[in-house]
Design a protein around this motif. Sequence first.
Motif, mmCIF file in Angstrom:
data_model
loop_
_atom_site.group_PDB
_atom_site.id
_atom_site.type_symbol
_atom_site.label_atom_id
_atom_site.label_comp_id
_atom_site.label_asym_id
_atom_site.label_seq_id
_atom_site.Cartn_x
_atom_site.Cartn_y
_atom_site.Cartn_z
ATOM 1 N N THR A 1 0.855 -1.185 0.000
ATOM 2 C CA THR A 1 0.000 0.000 0.000
ATOM 3 C C THR A 1 0.892 1.236 0.000
ATOM 4 O O THR A 1 1.799 1.357 0.826
ATOM 5 N N ASN B 1 -1.726 0.296 -6.311
ATOM 6 C CA ASN B 1 -1.873 0.264 -4.846
ATOM 7 C C ASN B 1 -1.643 1.641 -4.218
ATOM 8 O O ASN B 1 -1.617 1.777 -3.004
ATOM 9 N N SER C 1 -2.723 5.392 -3.195
ATOM 10 C CA SER C 1 -3.917 6.167 -2.864
ATOM 11 C C SER C 1 -3.509 7.590 -2.511
ATOM 12 O O SER C 1 -2.431 7.827 -1.969
ATOM 13 N N VAL D 1 0.863 2.050 5.875
ATOM 14 C CA VAL D 1 1.297 2.073 4.480
ATOM 15 C C VAL D 1 2.717 1.523 4.409
ATOM 16 O O VAL D 1 3.452 1.515 5.404
#
Length: 294
Positions: free
Chosen positions: A139, A162, A164, A183
């Motif tokens: 992430t 992945n 954001s 993350v």
Amino acid sequence: MLLRGLFLLLAFGAQAKPQLNWLQTDWPPHQIINGPYQGQGTFDLLHQQITTLMPEFNHQSRLVSLAKLEQVFIDAETANCTVGTLYSEQRAGNRLFSRPMAVGPALAVGFLAGRLSEHQANQPDGVVIEKLTQDPALTGVYQPNRFYPEPVLKVLQQAGSNLSSYSLSGDVNAAALLLSGRVDYVVEYPERMEYFNQLLPVAATLEHRAIVNANIASVSHVTCTNDAVGQAAIAVIDRLLPELWQQQSYIEAMQRWLDDSARRRLSTDINQLQQNALMQFKSWPDNAINARDQ
């Protein structure tokens, strides 16, 4: 530009001093609006040195968001300037750019030491971000509403990424996101991660890797609206910058939030720009400094 600016200043001379509105964003460590390091951001310090040498203008600060800052120039609001802008052809269509005012590390991938060292995206010359963002086990986060180099723009538009968007600030600490395990990596500037890290009770050990096919250094500028006051301001700033680049206090302010490794990597680029500051210089997107191995 310089002669036109001088003529404009002479025209203003018979009137009150022209006012410059300096747009500021809460963008530590470049601009720091509050907290223990208020006013100690890289661009805060450089801005202070530049405007001290511009007594022919009245200077007023205006706090705006990143998105609003871009909109101000699109809307052509008059007599607005900002410091630390990266050049792009799109931006050059709605504002004036000064000579280079600073050089710093380019956007990188930051992560906890050892966390991604063995990942297949890691190459000798940096991270292949296309591979990193397509790993479903990871992430990543990035800051929206700012300029990104082409390799990063491409992955932001890819399906299955992945990555954001996350509005990173003093309240949403990027280093804390890594330390908590929320993350795995952050697409961010190394000095910005250093700032976040210093706010933690106990600093994490971070690694930063350049992004393959993007520069490892970035050149920033002062930009102003393309009106009479903005033209005069850029002319004066272009006259001041060659001398400022030769002053140690200016270089020290530029390096306020850099770690030793970043200072070493940028030493050649700073020397180059000190020489370029003595002549007319124009940078272009993604090729202001040739990328080199770390």
